[in-house]
Structure formats: structure tokens, C-alpha cells
Design a protein around this motif. Structure first.
Motif, mmCIF file in Angstrom:
data_model
loop_
_atom_site.group_PDB
_atom_site.id
_atom_site.type_symbol
_atom_site.label_atom_id
_atom_site.label_comp_id
_atom_site.label_asym_id
_atom_site.label_seq_id
_atom_site.Cartn_x
_atom_site.Cartn_y
_atom_site.Cartn_z
ATOM 1 N N LEU A 17 0.826 -1.210 0.000
ATOM 2 C CA LEU A 17 0.000 0.000 0.000
ATOM 3 C C LEU A 17 0.861 1.261 0.000
ATOM 4 O O LEU A 17 0.581 2.218 -0.708
ATOM 5 C CB LEU A 17 -0.915 0.017 1.222
ATOM 6 C CG LEU A 17 -2.240 -0.748 1.119
ATOM 7 C CD1 LEU A 17 -3.209 -0.229 2.169
ATOM 8 C CD2 LEU A 17 -2.860 -0.603 -0.257
ATOM 9 N N VAL A 18 1.928 1.225 0.808
ATOM 10 C CA VAL A 18 2.834 2.380 0.858
ATOM 11 C C VAL A 18 3.472 2.580 -0.512
ATOM 12 O O VAL A 18 3.524 3.705 -1.041
ATOM 13 C CB VAL A 18 3.913 2.171 1.951
ATOM 14 C CG1 VAL A 18 4.960 3.273 1.875
ATOM 15 C CG2 VAL A 18 3.259 2.132 3.332
ATOM 16 N N ALA A 19 3.927 1.469 -1.117
ATOM 17 C CA ALA A 19 4.550 1.550 -2.436
ATOM 18 C C ALA A 19 3.556 2.089 -3.467
ATOM 19 O O ALA A 19 3.903 2.928 -4.303
ATOM 20 C CB ALA A 19 5.062 0.177 -2.859
ATOM 21 N N ALA A 20 2.295 1.612 -3.383
ATOM 22 C CA ALA A 20 1.279 2.049 -4.337
ATOM 23 C C ALA A 20 1.035 3.547 -4.203
ATOM 24 O O ALA A 20 0.900 4.259 -5.202
ATOM 25 C CB ALA A 20 -0.016 1.266 -4.115
ATOM 26 N N ALA A 21 1.026 4.038 -2.965
ATOM 27 C CA ALA A 21 0.817 5.466 -2.738
ATOM 28 C C ALA A 21 1.980 6.276 -3.325
ATOM 29 O O ALA A 21 1.766 7.326 -3.939
ATOM 30 C CB ALA A 21 0.677 5.747 -1.243
ATOM 31 N N ALA A 22 3.188 5.743 -3.170
ATOM 32 C CA ALA A 22 4.366 6.429 -3.715
ATOM 33 C C ALA A 22 4.302 6.462 -5.240
ATOM 34 O O ALA A 22 4.562 7.504 -5.860
ATOM 35 C CB ALA A 22 5.639 5.723 -3.243
ATOM 36 N N VAL A 23 3.930 5.325 -5.849
ATOM 37 C CA VAL A 23 3.814 5.266 -7.312
ATOM 38 C C VAL A 23 2.765 6.274 -7.789
ATOM 39 O O VAL A 23 2.966 6.996 -8.769
ATOM 40 C CB VAL A 23 3.444 3.832 -7.763
ATOM 41 C CG1 VAL A 23 3.049 3.818 -9.242
ATOM 42 C CG2 VAL A 23 4.607 2.881 -7.516
ATOM 43 N N LEU A 24 1.677 6.334 -7.067
ATOM 44 C CA LEU A 24 0.597 7.257 -7.416
ATOM 45 C C LEU A 24 1.101 8.704 -7.415
ATOM 46 O O LEU A 24 0.814 9.483 -8.318
ATOM 47 C CB LEU A 24 -0.551 7.095 -6.415
ATOM 48 C CG LEU A 24 -1.836 7.844 -6.724
ATOM 49 C CD1 LEU A 24 -2.539 7.220 -7.901
ATOM 50 C CD2 LEU A 24 -2.757 7.847 -5.509
#
Lengths: 334, 248
Positions: A17-24
């Protein structure tokens, strides 16, 4: 009393989730750095991911295999056109048009969902064709000739490209979050129960029709969003293209290759489809033949798709929707 | 054994139930009632209409005629889901687990929808149902990985997790070893002790007799005898039905 813990977030899940937020975040800032071609390409990728995730929600999690999801892709675009024609701001119309398509899905669901299995699948295709014909009668659309979203042409091309990109990215973030939340909720559990055994689901108190309707309407809204974003990037609206069955074929391909019934699979499938299209899309008929062969091979030899294979081999879910029961004293998994 | 069940009003009852599939008449004017806290056994040769009667009571099969009442309320037009939420649970003769979900998820979903619980309360209810049915150690296994015996246990766990007042057990003991059957009888006896109303279709008579207060015998879509188990089994018509049909 039984001592236990319920685990819904694994460490890898939180990290994802943290990675997804960063990618976003990076993706949101990209228009300031990247060239226009990449922005256009990524907008297309967002549309594919939206479609794949929606088809997987419908077929993979709720067992509602539809070959008519282009109905909502087309209706979304059409409603947006109509709203712009009535004077609405184009980018607002794209969103409101998708919401409208979700509302159109409610009466459709009340009879389509009475059908089961293959009958439902084919009925959805028939509904899509019927809607295409109805839309063609609208003078605004001019039959097979189609029309264009001219209001968007008035905007600066770079601004238009970026706005469409952000709309795509925002829609993707919204749909992924809502789908993930829904699948982890009791509604997601009920949908899976219905998929596995409808009569048994009713026997434990699940209102089968209501749950199917929720999933159906959300999937329709998501497909319609993809349809309006596509309208914004293509500008033209051609009934034969916007209501084309190829959209559902793409969805099927992406979900089959990526992995049915997993949250991550369709996203991976969409990326693979996007890369294949970028590399081989120019080959025309041979490209389509290749896609067909790949899809058949996956259905026959790897029905759980690439993510399913990864799960079997590596055993790590990134975004699990399940519930883990841990008797107290057990060590949690990493 | 409890007192005279006829003295208390029935919690679940049906009267004049007819069911036909085309020309095939499966149930013919069946009257059936069970009192609160009572345990009733149903026996009868294969094809007697026992499972169809369960379908009608649970709301899975709409009857062609007759009515179903639950706690004094007419339920005839109510669907299976609403009946489950109101307190009527059932197990299926051939287990119907949700194969794509884990054992715990199967049971927790039943607690969420059948019993209307959420969060920790639903999990507690599911865990308790799994412990009672000796499935807790399989909680995280996919239901598809279970063998027949555990699938039967899961049927029971799922039904219990809906917090029922009445439970309809359809041949839950079939295919079990004597030792397993003994555990099952003890469990069902305990459920009865907790005040649950039980209707149990079973071919294994000695298992039934350990728990039930009253026995009903069906044959060819009608009730041919009911009352004290010994009296029913001594009934000449029951003996004829059994010797004429398949005997367990």
C-alpha cells in the motif's frame, strides 16, 4: 473462550500500500517531466487497468461472466457527449456521464441478473448491441458516422492531454481503492460465496440479488469511466468502436493472463496487454491472432494466470482480500 | 427426553404442503410441526420426499400448495435468505462449501449474514462454531482442500454460525465412522441441551434415537407415522415401507 487474532494486513500488504501510494504520487507529478507521447500511452494503460479490474470484480469475484461490458463503456461516452451538448463543462461531463451509466445499469441488472451462466453472458452482449442501436438513433451521434467531442478540441492540446491523464489516474486510484475495500468487506465475502454456490449462499442468509446488483453496478460504473476517459483521449465517438465487443475481449485477455480471482492479477495482465499492443499492435491481423492464441493457451494450461502461478510458487500475496485466523501464541508470518 | 411436545405451540410448522415437479408428485399434503426445544427425527426410504420437505421449510423450494409458519408468522412466500436470518438454518445432504474461500471465511460469512454480526462478534461466533465442530485447526485451509467428513462438519459449522433457533440437519451422520458418529451425537445432544430446536433427517436410526424426542416416518411424499420413536418403528406400515424400499 478461544484466544485468537484476526489478521487482515500482512506486512507485505502494508508495504504494498505504501509503495502504491508512492507510485501514485510519482505518476501524478509525471506530466511536469515527461513528454506528451508517454502521457498519452499511460492514459491508455490506466484505461486498460480499469477495464481489467472491473471485469475481474464481476467475473472473478462474483461469478458474473459478461461479454457485454462494452455496453457501459459506450453508454458512459454517449452520456458525456449529451451532457457537453447540453452545456456542461467537458471534464465534469465525463465523470457525470460515467455515474449516469452506473444508474442505467440498475434497471438492466434487475432483469439481466435473473439469468445464469451462459445466458447472462450472451444477454449482456445483446443488451450492448441494443444500446448501440438506440444510441445511433440520436441525431447528435449521426448513426454510424459518429461524432466528436469538439468542446475538448477547443482546449490547449497539452492541457487537454494532462487533464485527461489526471482524470485517468484519479479514476484508477478511486476504482482500485473502492474495489479493494469492497472485496475485503462482507459484501466481497458474500459475492464470493454466491460465485461458489448460490443456493448455499442464500441458505446462510445472503440476499443474493442485492449483492449481485451492488457488484454489477460498480463494474458498470468503472467500465463507463474507462469509456469516458477513452472518449476524452480519442475525441471521436463511433458507435461501432465505443460499443465494440473488442473491449470485453481485451478485458478477458488481461484477466486470464494476469490471474482471475486475484486482486493483483488483472493489473499485471493489463500491463502485459499494454506492452504487447505497444510492441506488436502494428502487425494488424497477426497481432490479434497472437492475442487469441495466448489467451487460449492460458485458459488451457495456466487457468490461474501469471499471478496465480506466482502465488503458488512464492506464496506471497501483496494485496490479500482474505481473513486469516491466528490462534494466540502463533508467530505471525512476515 | 423432554415433556409432551404437543403442549407447547410449534415454532416451525407446515400444513398441507404439496410439491410437484411436472407430473411427479414429491410431497402430498404433508403436515409437520416442531415445538421449541424439541428434537424430531425424520426417517423414510429414499425418494420419500424428506429433503424436499427441508427445502420447503428452509425456503429453497417454493411449495405447489400449503403453508409454512414460523413462530406464528406465515413464511410461505419468504425466500431462503430471509428465513435463515430469522433463525432457520439448514445443512445440505451433499455438502455445499464455498470452495474458493477458507474454512474460517465460510463460517464468518455465515455469522455476518445469517446472524447479522460484524467485526469481532462475527469472528467470535465463527470461531466458536468451528471449535464445536472440531474444525478450528483447519480454519485457514481452503474449503476445497477438505475431505467429505470435514465438509460435513463445515456444513454444520456454517449453519451454527448463523445463530439459529431451528436447525434442519440433512443426513449429517451418513458416511461417518462409529467414533465420528459418537462425537456428532454428543454435539447434537449438546445443541439440544442449549435449547436449539432440531429436525434431523437420518438413515442411521440408532444415532437418531439417542437425541430425538419424536420420530416422523415419511414414504412416497406423505407422513405415514409419527410419535414416540419405539411406537413409530413398531408401526406395521413403517415396517412395510422400509422393507419395500431401501433400508439403511
Amino acid at each position: 473462550m478461544i484466544a485468537y487474532e484476526i489478521e487482515r494486513w500482512t506486512r507485505s500488504g502494508k508495504a504494498t500500500l505504501v509503495a502504491a501510494a508512492a507510485v501514485l504520487l510519482v505518476l501524478a507529478m509525471l506530466p511536469a517531466l515527461a513528454n506528451g507521447l508517454l502521457i498519452d500511452k499511460l492514459t491508455t494503460l490506466f484505461i486498460y487497468i480499469l477495464l481489467a479490474v472491473m471485469w475481474n470484480l464481476l467475473a472473478g469475484y462474483a461469478g458474473l461472466v459478461s461479454v457485454g461490458q462494452q455496453a457501459f463503456f459506450g453508454v458512459g461516452g454517449y452520456l458525456a457527449l449529451r451532457l457537453v451538448d447540453a452545456g456542461m463543462t467537458p471534464y465534469l461531463a465525463l465523470v457525470v456521464g460515467a455515474v449516469g451509466a452506473g444508474i442505467v445499469a440498475i434497471p438492466i441488472s434487475s432483469f439481466a441478473l435473473r439469468l445464469k451462466g451462459g445466458e447472462f453472458a450472451i444477454a449482456m452482449w445483446v443488451i450492448a448491441e441494443a444500446l448501440r442501436i438506440v444510441v445511433m438513433f440520436d441525431p447528435l451521434v449521426q448513426g454510424e458516422t459518429g461524432t466528436s467531442l469538439l468542446a475538448l478540441n477547443a482546449l490547449d492540446p497539452d492541457l487537454r492531454r494532462n487533464l485527461t491523464y489526471w482524470l485517468g489516474l484519479g479514476s484508477l486510484a478511486l476504482i482500485l481503492s473502492v474495489t479493494y475495500w469492497l472485496l475485503r468487506s462482507r459484501i466481497g465475502a458474500a459475492a464470493q460465496a454466491i460465485r461458489d454456490d448460490e443456493e448455499a449462499a442464500a441458505s446462510i442468509g445472503i440476499d443474493v440479488m442485492r449483492i449481485k446488483q451492488i457488484i454489477f453496478v460498480l463494474a458498470a460504473f468503472g467500465c463507463a469511466l474507462a469509456g469516458t476517459i477513452w472518449l476524452a483521449s480519442a475525441i471521436t465517438f463511433l458507435p461501432r468502436t465505443n460499443f465494440g465487443v473488442q473491449w470485453t475481449v481485451f478485458m478477458l485477455f488481461m484477466v486470464l493472463v494476469g490471474g482471475l480471482r486475484t486482486f493483483e492479477g488483472p493489473i499485471i495482465g493489463a500491463v502485459i496487454f499494454f506492452l504487447l499492443q505497444t510492441a506488436f499492435g502494428g502487425l494488424g491481423v497477426w497481432y490479434l491472432t497472437g492475442l487469441g492464441v495466448i489467451a487460449v493457451c492460458f485458459a488451457l494450461y495456466l487457468p490461474e494466470g501469471l499471478w496465480g502461478l506466482w502465488r503458488q510458487r512464492i506464496g506471497i500475496d501483496l494485496l490479500s482480500v482474505g481473513v486469516l485466523f491466528r490462534p494466540s501464541g502463533d508467530r505471525p508470518t512476515p | 427426553m423432554s415433556g409432551e411436545p404437543a403442549m407447547t405451540p410449534p415454532v416451525l410448522a407446515c400444513s398441507g404442503i404439496d410439491k410437484h415437479f411436472g407430473a411427479l408428485k414429491v410431497l402430498n399434503a404433508v403436515d409437520f410441526a416442531v415445538a421449541s426445544g424439541e428434537a424430531v427425527g425424520i426417517v423414510g426410504p429414499n425418494g420419500a420426499g424428506k429433503t424436499t420437505l427441508f427445502g420447503v421449510l428452509a425456503g429453497a423450494i417454493p411449495p405447489s400448495g400449503g403453508s409454512v409458519r414460523y413462530g406464528g408468522v406465515d413464511l410461505t412466500g419468504t425466500g431462503a435468505a430471509a428465513r435463515c436470518r430469522s433463525g432457520i438454518a439448514r445443512t445440505h445432504q451433499v455438502p455445499r462449501p464455498f470452495l474458493g474461500m477458507s474454512v474460517f471465511e465460510n463460517t464468518m460469512t455465515a455469522a455476518q449474514f445469517g446472524a447479522g454480526l460484524s467485526g469481532r462478534a462475527a469472528a467470535d461466533c465463527a470461531a466458536e462454531a468451528l471449535e464445536r465442530t472440531a474444525l478450528l485447526h483447519h480454519a485457514n485451509r481452503p474449503a476445497a482442500a477438505l475431505g467429505l467428513l470435514d465438509r460435513k462438519r463445515l456444513e454444520l459449522a456454517r449453519a451454527l454460525a448463523t445463530c439459529p433457533r431451528v436447525i434442519l440437519l440433512d443426513e449429517i451422520g451418513g458416511g461417518l465412522t462409529e467414533a465420528e458418529l459418537g462425537l456428532l451425537i454428543a454435539l447434537i445432544g449438546k445443541l439440544k441441551g442449549d435449547g436449539l430446536t432440531i429436525v434431523w433427517i437420518e438413515h442411521i436410526l440408532h444415532a437418531l434415537l439417542k437425541v430425538i424426542d419424536r420420530l416422523v416416518c415419511m414414504s412416497a411424499g406423505t407422513v405415514i407415522a409419527e410419535g414416540h420413536p419405539d411406537a413409530v418403528m413398531a408401526d406395521p406400515e413403517v415396517r412395510r415401507a422400509y422393507l419395500g424400499g431401501a433400508v439403511a
